[in-house]
Design a protein around this motif. Structure first.
Motif, PDB file in Angstrom:
ATOM      1  N   LEU A  74      24.504 -33.003  38.478  1.00  0.00           N
ATOM      2  CA  LEU A  74      24.107 -33.101  37.071  1.00  0.00           C
ATOM      3  C   LEU A  74      22.624 -32.788  36.904  1.00  0.00           C
ATOM      4  O   LEU A  74      22.230 -32.057  35.989  1.00  0.00           O
ATOM      5  CB  LEU A  74      24.435 -34.494  36.534  1.00  0.00           C
ATOM      6  N   ALA A  75      21.797 -33.310  37.804  1.00  0.00           N
ATOM      7  CA  ALA A  75      20.362 -33.029  37.733  1.00  0.00           C
ATOM      8  C   ALA A  75      20.069 -31.547  38.004  1.00  0.00           C
ATOM      9  O   ALA A  75      19.129 -30.985  37.440  1.00  0.00           O
ATOM     10  CB  ALA A  75      19.612 -33.897  38.744  1.00  0.00           C
ATOM     11  N   ALA A  76      20.900 -30.927  38.834  1.00  0.00           N
ATOM     12  CA  ALA A  76      20.688 -29.512  39.155  1.00  0.00           C
ATOM     13  C   ALA A  76      21.023 -28.601  37.984  1.00  0.00           C
ATOM     14  O   ALA A  76      20.383 -27.570  37.793  1.00  0.00           O
ATOM     15  CB  ALA A  76      21.513 -29.127  40.379  1.00  0.00           C
ATOM     16  N   VAL A  77      22.038 -28.950  37.185  1.00  0.00           N
ATOM     17  CA  VAL A  77      22.426 -28.078  36.071  1.00  0.00           C
ATOM     18  C   VAL A  77      21.711 -28.435  34.765  1.00  0.00           C
ATOM     19  O   VAL A  77      21.780 -27.679  33.803  1.00  0.00           O
ATOM     20  CB  VAL A  77      23.958 -28.070  35.841  1.00  0.00           C
ATOM     21  N   TRP A  78      21.014 -29.582  34.725  1.00  0.00           N
ATOM     22  CA  TRP A  78      20.387 -30.015  33.483  1.00  0.00           C
ATOM     23  C   TRP A  78      19.369 -29.012  32.933  1.00  0.00           C
ATOM     24  O   TRP A  78      19.382 -28.736  31.722  1.00  0.00           O
ATOM     25  CB  TRP A  78      19.758 -31.391  33.659  1.00  0.00           C
TER      26      TRP A  78
ATOM     27  N   VAL B  54      28.927 -31.330  27.914  1.00  0.00           N
ATOM     28  CA  VAL B  54      28.034 -32.399  28.367  1.00  0.00           C
ATOM     29  C   VAL B  54      28.812 -33.704  28.509  1.00  0.00           C
ATOM     30  O   VAL B  54      28.620 -34.447  29.481  1.00  0.00           O
ATOM     31  CB  VAL B  54      26.835 -32.551  27.407  1.00  0.00           C
ATOM     32  N   ALA B  55      29.709 -33.990  27.573  1.00  0.00           N
ATOM     33  CA  ALA B  55      30.520 -35.206  27.663  1.00  0.00           C
ATOM     34  C   ALA B  55      31.391 -35.181  28.916  1.00  0.00           C
ATOM     35  O   ALA B  55      31.520 -36.200  29.611  1.00  0.00           O
ATOM     36  CB  ALA B  55      31.376 -35.364  26.419  1.00  0.00           C
TER      37      ALA B  55
ATOM     38  N   ALA C  17      29.823 -40.553  46.191  1.00  0.00           N
ATOM     39  CA  ALA C  17      30.316 -39.579  45.210  1.00  0.00           C
ATOM     40  C   ALA C  17      29.473 -39.645  43.940  1.00  0.00           C
ATOM     41  O   ALA C  17      29.189 -38.618  43.323  1.00  0.00           O
ATOM     42  CB  ALA C  17      31.783 -39.838  44.891  1.00  0.00           C
ATOM     43  N   GLY C  18      29.052 -40.839  43.534  1.00  0.00           N
ATOM     44  CA  GLY C  18      28.182 -40.993  42.372  1.00  0.00           C
ATOM     45  C   GLY C  18      26.842 -40.314  42.581  1.00  0.00           C
ATOM     46  O   GLY C  18      26.319 -39.664  41.678  1.00  0.00           O
TER      47      GLY C  18
ATOM     48  N   LEU D 250      32.657 -37.194  34.277  1.00  0.00           N
ATOM     49  CA  LEU D 250      32.853 -36.944  35.712  1.00  0.00           C
ATOM     50  C   LEU D 250      31.837 -37.703  36.551  1.00  0.00           C
ATOM     51  O   LEU D 250      32.174 -38.255  37.609  1.00  0.00           O
ATOM     52  CB  LEU D 250      32.786 -35.449  36.003  1.00  0.00           C
ATOM     53  N   TYR D 251      30.598 -37.765  36.081  1.00  0.00           N
ATOM     54  CA  TYR D 251      29.561 -38.520  36.790  1.00  0.00           C
ATOM     55  C   TYR D 251      29.926 -40.002  36.832  1.00  0.00           C
ATOM     56  O   TYR D 251      29.826 -40.651  37.874  1.00  0.00           O
ATOM     57  CB  TYR D 251      28.209 -38.309  36.111  1.00  0.00           C
TER      58      TYR D 251
END
Length: 121
Positions: free
Chosen positions: A75-79, A50-51, A67-68, A56-57
């Motif tokens: 990140l929202a897709a894998v959360w 997670v860190a 890119a952000g 990376l984000y």
């Protein structure tokens, strides 16, 4: 300060396991306590993952706004998958009277639960 943050960050899974063992051991249901049996090294791997995703984000956001945004979408897709795995880990390492708990959630259900709450417009 960096050394302090690194030390506390690496120690956090061991502290969390100790805290959960204490609270689970002092929570009684039918005069029997819960048990918590997690390995802090496995928790550390999850925290480091997670860190890494958050670093990376952050780095992508400093690189360019596009890119952000892409990193945020990823990140929202894998959360939901990370949350499901976290719940499975925690319940699999919790017991009562020698019986381990289970979380039978699926990836499909994890992603569907997010859609059910946000898709009701």
């Amino acid at each position: 300060m960096l050394l302090t943050l690194l030390t506390l960050g690496l120690y956090y899974p061991w502290a969390k396991v100790r805290r959960l063992r204490y609270f689970h051991g002092n929570t009684l249901v039918g005069e029997n306590p819960f048990g918590f049996h997690a390995d802090p090294r496995k928790m550390l791997r999850g925290y480091l993952l997670v860190a890494l995703l958050l670093v990376l984000y952050s780095a992508a956001g400093h690189f360019s706004p596009t890119a952000g945004f892409i990193a945020f979408v990823i990140l929202a897709a894998v959360w939901p998958a990370l949350l499901k795995s976290s719940m499975q880990f925690r319940t699999a390492n919790t017991s009562w009277r020698g019986l381990r708990f289970r979380f039978r959630g699926t990836l499909r259900g994890a992603y569907g639960a997010g859609c059910r709450s946000s898709c009701r417009a």
